[in-house]
Structures are given as C-alpha cells and as structure tokens.
Design an enzyme around this catalytic site. Structure first.
Site, short mmCIF file in Angstrom:
data_model
loop_
_atom_site.label_atom_id
_atom_site.label_comp_id
_atom_site.label_asym_id
_atom_site.label_seq_id
_atom_site.Cartn_x
_atom_site.Cartn_y
_atom_site.Cartn_z
N CYS A 2 40.48 49.25 26.10
CA CYS A 2 41.31 49.84 25.14
C CYS A 2 40.65 51.07 24.42
O CYS A 2 39.28 50.86 24.39
CB CYS A 2 41.74 49.05 23.85
SG CYS A 2 42.88 47.70 24.79
N ARG A 27 39.12 53.38 29.63
CA ARG A 27 38.92 52.22 29.00
C ARG A 27 40.04 51.25 29.18
O ARG A 27 40.17 49.99 28.92
CB ARG A 27 38.72 52.40 27.53
CG ARG A 27 37.55 53.31 27.43
CD ARG A 27 37.31 53.62 26.00
NE ARG A 27 36.97 52.37 25.31
CZ ARG A 27 35.53 52.15 24.79
NH1 ARG A 27 34.72 52.94 25.43
NH2 ARG A 27 35.54 51.10 24.32
N TRP A 74 44.61 48.05 27.23
CA TRP A 74 44.40 47.07 28.52
C TRP A 74 44.78 45.72 27.78
O TRP A 74 44.09 45.36 26.75
CB TRP A 74 42.95 47.24 28.80
CG TRP A 74 42.59 46.71 29.99
CD1 TRP A 74 42.62 46.95 31.30
CD2 TRP A 74 42.26 45.23 30.14
NE1 TRP A 74 42.33 45.91 32.15
CE2 TRP A 74 41.82 44.96 31.59
CE3 TRP A 74 41.86 44.39 29.23
CZ2 TRP A 74 41.43 43.98 32.14
CZ3 TRP A 74 41.64 42.98 29.85
CH2 TRP A 74 41.24 42.76 30.93
N ASN A 100 41.06 48.08 18.71
CA ASN A 100 40.48 47.26 20.01
C ASN A 100 39.78 45.97 19.60
O ASN A 100 39.27 46.07 18.38
CB ASN A 100 39.33 47.92 20.49
CG ASN A 100 39.94 49.44 20.98
OD1 ASN A 100 40.90 49.68 21.20
ND2 ASN A 100 39.19 50.42 21.28
N GLY A 101 39.86 45.11 20.56
CA GLY A 101 39.03 43.80 20.15
C GLY A 101 39.90 42.48 19.90
O GLY A 101 41.21 42.75 20.56
N GLU A 480 27.12 45.34 46.24
CA GLU A 480 27.72 46.29 45.49
C GLU A 480 28.64 47.02 46.37
O GLU A 480 29.66 47.46 45.62
CB GLU A 480 26.56 47.32 45.12
CG GLU A 480 26.78 48.74 44.55
CD GLU A 480 27.81 48.80 43.43
OE1 GLU A 480 28.05 47.53 42.79
OE2 GLU A 480 28.15 49.78 42.98
N LYS A 484 32.72 47.48 45.54
CA LYS A 484 33.32 48.89 45.46
C LYS A 484 34.60 49.04 46.28
O LYS A 484 35.67 49.13 45.97
CB LYS A 484 32.63 49.84 45.94
CG LYS A 484 31.72 50.86 45.34
CD LYS A 484 31.52 51.35 44.00
CE LYS A 484 31.70 50.20 42.94
NZ LYS A 484 30.73 50.22 41.94
N GLU A 487 37.45 46.57 44.74
CA GLU A 487 37.98 46.95 43.58
C GLU A 487 38.70 48.32 43.62
O GLU A 487 39.76 48.34 42.87
CB GLU A 487 36.85 47.30 42.46
CG GLU A 487 35.90 48.24 42.37
CD GLU A 487 34.81 48.58 41.35
OE1 GLU A 487 35.21 48.20 40.18
OE2 GLU A 487 33.89 48.72 41.62
N HIS A 503 25.59 29.80 58.35
CA HIS A 503 25.96 28.57 57.53
C HIS A 503 27.35 28.44 57.02
O HIS A 503 27.76 27.89 56.06
CB HIS A 503 24.97 28.72 56.36
CG HIS A 503 23.49 28.49 56.61
ND1 HIS A 503 22.94 27.56 57.25
CD2 HIS A 503 22.49 29.46 56.84
CE1 HIS A 503 21.47 27.72 57.58
NE2 HIS A 503 21.34 29.07 57.42
N LYS A 602 37.31 50.22 32.19
CA LYS A 602 35.86 50.65 32.43
C LYS A 602 34.77 49.64 31.59
O LYS A 602 33.85 49.28 31.99
CB LYS A 602 35.66 52.01 32.20
CG LYS A 602 34.29 52.76 32.26
CD LYS A 602 34.00 53.15 33.83
CE LYS A 602 32.58 53.87 33.87
NZ LYS A 602 32.18 53.51 35.17
#
Ligand code: F6R
Length: 607
Positions: A2, A27, A74, A100-101, A480, A484, A487, A503, A602
């Site tokens: 947010c 965000r 968000w 926010n929070g 990584e 990428k 996502e 394995h 983000k």
C-alpha cells in the site's frame, strides 16, 4: 504494501495526488482512492483496479482544492472492493484517513468503542477511522493521538477533517512515512518517490511520531506527545531516475541501468594499491572485525539470493563460516547468534517486515548488525548500527533487478575487506578489484544480446514448466532467475543445484520440460556438462548460459547465451542479467503486466 500520498500547499492537489500514486503504484495496485478537503467539505473518490482507472474516474468529478490525501492498496483485511479501498471515513463524511499496516486489535476496538457505529467495509482501517471520529472534539491532532494510544499493530497514517481544512495529521509506527518540505507546501508519502519532482528536502518520521502539517508549519510529536526537533535531510535521487526514459517498462529500464548503477555501488569504496575494499559504513574497528567468527545474511526473496552469493564470497575470501537465512524463518527459530556474529540485513526497500524483525532479533542477541540497503532513510537502514547503501537508484518495477546486482557487488566488497584481514593477499585483492571494475563494460555485452534472448523466449513461450540448473556460485543465480521467471511471466519454474538432479527432479524431464543450465567456465564446468548430457539423454530441450569462446557447448544445444569471461566469484553479476532479460521477454510475449505482476507488491511491510 500500500502507498500513501498527501499534499498541503497552494497548488491544485488532484494532479499531485494522482502522479504521486502512480509513483507508489509498485507498492500495491488492486484499488485506489483520493480525498480532497475544500471549502469546509471533504470529497472522496475510490475505484477498484490500477491508478489508471482512478485517474479516469476523477475526470468526471468536480474535485478542486489544494489539500488532499490518497492511497493505493494491496489488500490484507477484506477483499478488493470499492468499499474496502481507502480513504475511509467514520459515520460522518467529514473525517477521512488512509492507512498502511495492520490494526491487530481491531475486533477488540470495535467491541469496546464502536457501539452504534455502522461500518461499511471489512477493513481494520475503517475501525480506526471511527475511533478517531469518537475522540474528535475540534482538534484532529489530539483525536489521532488518543485513538492511536488504543491501537495495537502497525500504521503509516494520514488524516484530514473538514472542520480543519488546512491540516493533515500523519503518524507512523512500523510503516514508513516521509514528509517533503517545499516552499510554503508539504508533501507526505510512504517513500520519497512522489516528491522527487517537487522537493529534495525531507523529514523521515520515526516510529511513534505524529506530525501536524499545516500551510504554515510542520510540528512533530513523539510518543509522549512532546514536540521534537527533526533534521531536514537531502535526498540524492532525482526525478529522471524514476522515469522510464523511453523503455517500454520500468523493469527493462532497470535491467539496462545496471552497468551505470553498479559503478555507484563500487565507486570510492576500494583501494587498488592495498587490494582491499573500504566500506566506511561497516563502522567496525579492526579489532572488532577480528572478533567476527561467523557471518549471517538475513533477507527475503531476491535479496536473500544476493545473500546466498554473499555466503560464497565470505567463505572464499574471508574464510568465515557464513549462512544465508530467509528472514521469515530466522525470526521464528532459535537462531544461534552471539557477539561474534556479524549479521547483514539485506533489503532493497529497507522496509521488509520479516527482515526488520529478524535484524531486531539478531541485535537482541548481541550480534553486529549491518544493513545492505537501497532506500535511503528506510527503517532497516536506520535500525542497523552501520552498513552500506547500494546506490541502485529508485527501483520501481515490482521485480527486483538492479538492486540484486548492486547487493551482490556490495557483499563482495565486504567479503574482500574481511578477507584482507587474513587470507587474501594484496595481489589477489587487486586482481579481484580489477575484474570488478571491468564488470560494467561486460554487463553491456550481456545486454547487447537482448534480441537473441528475446528470440529464445519466443521459441520457448509455449512451455508451461521449466527447470533452472546451476552449481556453486551459480546455484543462487539459478534460484534468482527462476524467481524472476515465475513472478512476472507466471511460467512454473524451479531451480536446483546441478548435483541434486539425480536425487529427484530428473524424473520431471521430458521433451515438454525444458532446462536452462548455467554452464560457464569455472571449476564446476565439467560437472555441469555431465548434468546437461544427462538432461539431453532424457530428450528435454536445453538452453545453456556459457562463457564466450566456449564453442564446444554448441555440440550440446543450439540455444546458447554467451557471457563474457570473468572471475568465478563475479559471474553472478553477469549471468543473472541474461536470466532477467529472458524472464522479461517471456512476460512481455505472454502478455503479462511486467511491472505490476498479479498478487505482488514491492515492499512487503506486513508478515
Ligand atoms: C523479487 C522481489 C522480492 C524482494 C523481496 C525483498 O523480484 O523483488 O522477492 O526481493 O520482497 O524485498 P526487499 O529487498 O525490499 O527487502
């Protein structure tokens, strides 16, 4: 998670709020809203969807005024609906807040205080709006302070009241808020990006502080409600860095930023003559450095994978036992940390809740805790006892790219600084530094293969799954790269260490299950080659990341991405770029929203 933006001054506020929200959209982007205070009334407009939807909606509404607040959401409590979008009001529509929070005790507050109040949304924030309304007796500052005294949880909060038209109250606990100080005007936002175009002078609110912002003044109070003097700090980032600069997406621009910004991570932080790095922010005497017997990297997501590369660097250069730990796991274990442990909290945003909680735990246990952070003035940067800004500049695409390479470069410099205390000679240190200084030009050579990588993404676009394989220092690169790809393109992709294939994962391989193998010329080259041969024997298609000049690799696959040679320790700085570009093109080809992938935000400032 947010984003909040607010403005008080003489300018028309709506365009400032909308462009501020666009800056903060990374965000959170499931719904958004604005509220403007004018002529003794507060008007608000909300919409579900991205900021574009809100920007369209406000066109048909008469929203004038020069004081306002806005929010991009968000979802945490309550689904994605217009009712749940911010700003929220109490029973009357003269008080508005954006938050926010998380208000953890919202049920309790509802039961204890909100008898007779009608709530319209499923959010915890609306409970807070009603609570402030209950305490309001003509002074918004007092009402907010009283309400917050009842709250358990976290907040970045802005509030306005129609009866006090030239005032915004802002408060912070656990969720960042920055106030921009202009000429007879103030900005308030979750980070500095919405104010870069207007002012470079900012005040960072600390936890527990409440600010009363009027046209004439900015007053800040601490938890005891005493006025505090705060320093105005200067931000170095500029507006142009936060633009797409002709690229189709922020992510592509940020991938192409890497040869430039990596220089900022290195500049002034080394001495070739001494073959060492000098990271002043380490803030430790030689004696304290000698006391370090163990290193722990704490981070989440991409920053964690940068930490894994840091582990290889510290073990190899400094000979120190090093672990990289996912912050969300670390904080709930009983980690073995003592005063001989050096902990790096690694974070682009500097606000990631799990990393923050983990570093606090490490501090409690007496470790040296240092930050490797991008956002200046962020909470992690401020709570660590030293550390280094990675200087990647604003990273606005949700998927991290340039922050990763700058984190890796910074951690390698730290490892060298420690390595020079014992096992690294001047000559070896100098060789490493010279190789590091060549990296920006070599990054450009990887970027020059953009079209080739795009054509590979085109070729492989119909595969639903894939495996990324790496060994040694390229195992974290594979992790990584796979993160990428999943996502932003939503292609299912898992990364494994080459040695692990037999394995279990090898069972997955078939002609419809491609593998991307990182097979650059290093000490594990032959081992990776065996892996690739085993894959080909199962008829799975293979893309190979190889070192320029390795022609033999063409016998294995026609799909090769060549990377310039460098020292093994520095390979992640180049190999990762090829994987960033592959993920980027795959996402574009599959029609995905590259900069704002579904379900993600983000800064993850909640658990
Ligand atoms: C992936 C990504 C995330 C972040 C993670 C940590 O592309 O961006 O995995 O790396 O959320 O964020 P910071 O670095 O801000 O702590």
């Amino acid at each position: 998670m947010c984003g909040i933006v607010g403005y008080i001054g003489k300018k028309e506020v709506l365009p400032i709020l909308i462009s501020g929200l666009r800056r903060l959209e990374y965000r959170g982007y499931d719904s958004a809203g604005v509220a403007i205070s004018h002529a003794g009334k507060v008007k608000k407009i909300k919409s579900v969807g991205k900021i574009d939807v809100l920007a369209e909606k406000v066109k048909s509404v008469d929203l004038v005024g020069s004081v306002g607040i806005a929010h991009t959401r968000w979802a945490t409590h309550g689904g994605v609906t217009e009712e749940n979008a911010h700003p929220h009001i109490g029973c009357q529509d003269d008080l508005v807040i954006c938050h926010n929070g998380i208000i953890e005790n919202y049920r309790e507050l509802k039961e204890n205080f909100l008898k007779g109040h009608t709530l319209r949304s499923q959010t915890d924030t609306e409970v807070l709006a009603h609570l402030i309304e209950i305490f309001y007796e003509g002074d918004l500052l007092k009402a907010v302070q009283k309400a917050l005294a009842e709250v358990r949880g976290t907040y970045g909060l802005v509030a306005m009241h129609a009866a006090e038209p030239n005032k915004i109250i802002a408060a912070r606990l656990g969720s960042p808020l920055v106030i921009g100080v202009g000429e007879n005007e103030y900005y308030v936002a979750s980070d500095t990006s919405p104010m870069l175009a207007h002012t470079k002078n900012v005040v960072f609110l600390d936890d527990g502080e409440v600010a009363e912002i009027t046209l004439e003044s900015l007053k800040i109070y601490n938890v005891e409600q005493k006025a505090v003097d705060k320093n105005i700090e200067k931000i170095e980032w500029d507006e142009a860095q936060a633009e797409k600069q002709g690229f189709d997406h922020f992510m592509l621009k940020e991938i192409f930023d890497q040869p430039t910004v990596i220089k900022d991570a290195i500049r002034g932080r080394y001495s070739l003559d001494e073959g060492t790095a000098h990271l002043g922010g380490l803030n430790m005497t030689d004696e304290q450095m000698h006391q370090v017997k163990r290193v722990v990297m704490l981070a989440c997501g991409t920053a964690y994978y940068a930490g894994l590369v840091g582990k290889y660097a510290f073990e190899r250069l400094a000979g120190l036992p090093t672990e990289a730990d996912v912050a969300s796991e670390f904080r709930y274990r009983d980690p073995i940390i003592d005063k001989h442990t050096l902990v790096f909290a690694i974070s682009q945003s500097g606000e990631t809740a799990d990393t923050l909680a983990a570093l606090r735990e490490a501090k409690r246990k007496g470790a040296f805790v240092r930050g490797v952070v991008n956002v200046v003035g962020s909470t992690i940067a401020r709570e660590t006892d030293g550390g280094t800004y990675i200087h990647a500049g604003p990273e606005l695409a949700v998927a991290s790219s340039k922050a990763y390479t700058n984190m890796v470069a910074t951690l390698i410099l730290y490892a060298l600084q420690f390595g020079r205390l014992n096992r690294v000679s001047v000559a070896t240190g100098e060789r490493l530094l010279n190789a590091l200084l060549e990296i920006p030009e070599k990054m450009k050579l990887v970027l020059a293969q953009n079209d080739k990588i795009k054509s590979l993404a085109e070729k492989y676009k119909s595969y639903k799954n894939c495996i990324y394989l790496g060994r040694g220092i390229n195992f974290p690169v594979a992790l990584e790269g796979a993160l990428k790809l999943k996502e932003i393109s939503y292609v299912h992709c898992e990364a494994f260490a080459g040695g692990e294939m037999k394995h279990g994962p090898i069972a997955l391989l078939a002609p419809d299950f491609p593998v991307l193998a990182i097979m650059t010329k290093n000490q594990l080259y032959e081992k990776m080659r065996s892996n690739v041969e085993e894959i080909l024997a199962r008829k799975a298609p293979v893309i190979i990341i190889a070192t320029q000049g390795d022609d033999e690799v063409k016998e294995l696959s026609e799909d090769v991405i060549y990377i310039p040679p460098t020292m093994e320790l520095l390979e992640p700085l180049l190999n990762t770029i090829a994987l960033q570009l592959y993920a980027y093109h795959m996402a574009v080809i599959l029609g995905k929203d590259v900069d704002r992938p579904r379900n993600l935000a983000k800064s993850v400032t909640v658990e």
